[in-house]
Design an enzyme around this catalytic site. Sequence first.
Site, PDB file in Angstrom:
ATOM      1  N   CYS A  55       0.873  -1.178   0.000  1.00  0.00           N
ATOM      2  CA  CYS A  55       0.000   0.000   0.000  1.00  0.00           C
ATOM      3  C   CYS A  55       0.908   1.225   0.000  1.00  0.00           C
ATOM      4  O   CYS A  55       1.654   1.446   0.960  1.00  0.00           O
ATOM      5  CB  CYS A  55      -0.910  -0.004   1.227  1.00  0.00           C
ATOM      6  SG  CYS A  55      -1.924   1.482   1.388  1.00  0.00           S
ATOM      7  N   CYS A 104      -5.160   6.645  -3.355  1.00  0.00           N
ATOM      8  CA  CYS A 104      -4.518   5.331  -3.384  1.00  0.00           C
ATOM      9  C   CYS A 104      -3.126   5.519  -3.976  1.00  0.00           C
ATOM     10  O   CYS A 104      -2.995   5.895  -5.145  1.00  0.00           O
ATOM     11  CB  CYS A 104      -5.330   4.344  -4.215  1.00  0.00           C
ATOM     12  SG  CYS A 104      -4.550   2.726  -4.392  1.00  0.00           S
TER      13      CYS A 104
END
Length: 283
Positions: A76, A214
């Site tokens: 991530c 993101c």
Amino acid sequence: MKKIRFYKLQASGNDFILINNYQLKIKEDKLKKIARKYCARKTGIGADGLLVIEPSKRGNFKMRIFNADGSEAEMCGNGARCVVLWANSVRKIKNMTFFETKAGMIEAKIKERKNKGALISIKMTDPFDLKLEIPLVLEKRKIKVNYVNTGVPHTVIFVEGLEKIPIEEIGRKVRFHKRFLPQGTNVNFVEILKDDFIKIRTYERGVEGETFACGTGAVASAIITTKFLKSKNKRIKINVLTKSEERLKVYFYQNKSITDVWLEGSVSLIYEGEVYIVRLLHC
């Protein structure tokens, strides 16, 4: 009742709960339960994911990321940047660090700024499995999408009028499309504003909805945009405007392949606290 200390951080509107698992040594099945319970917006602390710090023999530490649904992701980007700020603030790691993820080793640089929060840059693992103009059929409608893995799988769809796109409706259909089974895919909708400036909205796998930003999606979108525009430049810099209205910067080198990929943006530690988890640890 047992309680543990946690930290709440955010990067570009992507928010996370972080726990230090060095001494706690909470096992994976319990970590998944903690993620599901405490990432819940109305009944928990509320977050897009749970970041877990563990010992590493290869780097300064190991980062694990559990999505809000309890599934574990390989990587991530914004979560990694939050981890670096935590390491800087709590463990007093300065300037640079090197840490382990399931996607590979990550290098990071820290630049402290007065009254603006820290500017964190991370060097991503090299992207792979790049595919352009993949034909998909969504309920009898034919579209073309693009795909690349930037640590986790990402689909990129170019659109006009980004704000009017039904992100969750289309994103969910692409995320679970049979073309991307079994792991599924994150889905990024991209509007090109300039050759070096794009705007994105992302449907995230594991969160199962749109998030404010993101990091791996920003990187995937920047790479696919460069390929779409057929840029001849070797050194690429793309500015990415997220749903949170914060800009991320993506840098990379392109030749026969894409290498030396960096993601840069600000990060902040929102607060820290303690939470009781005794029932989860013993169920």
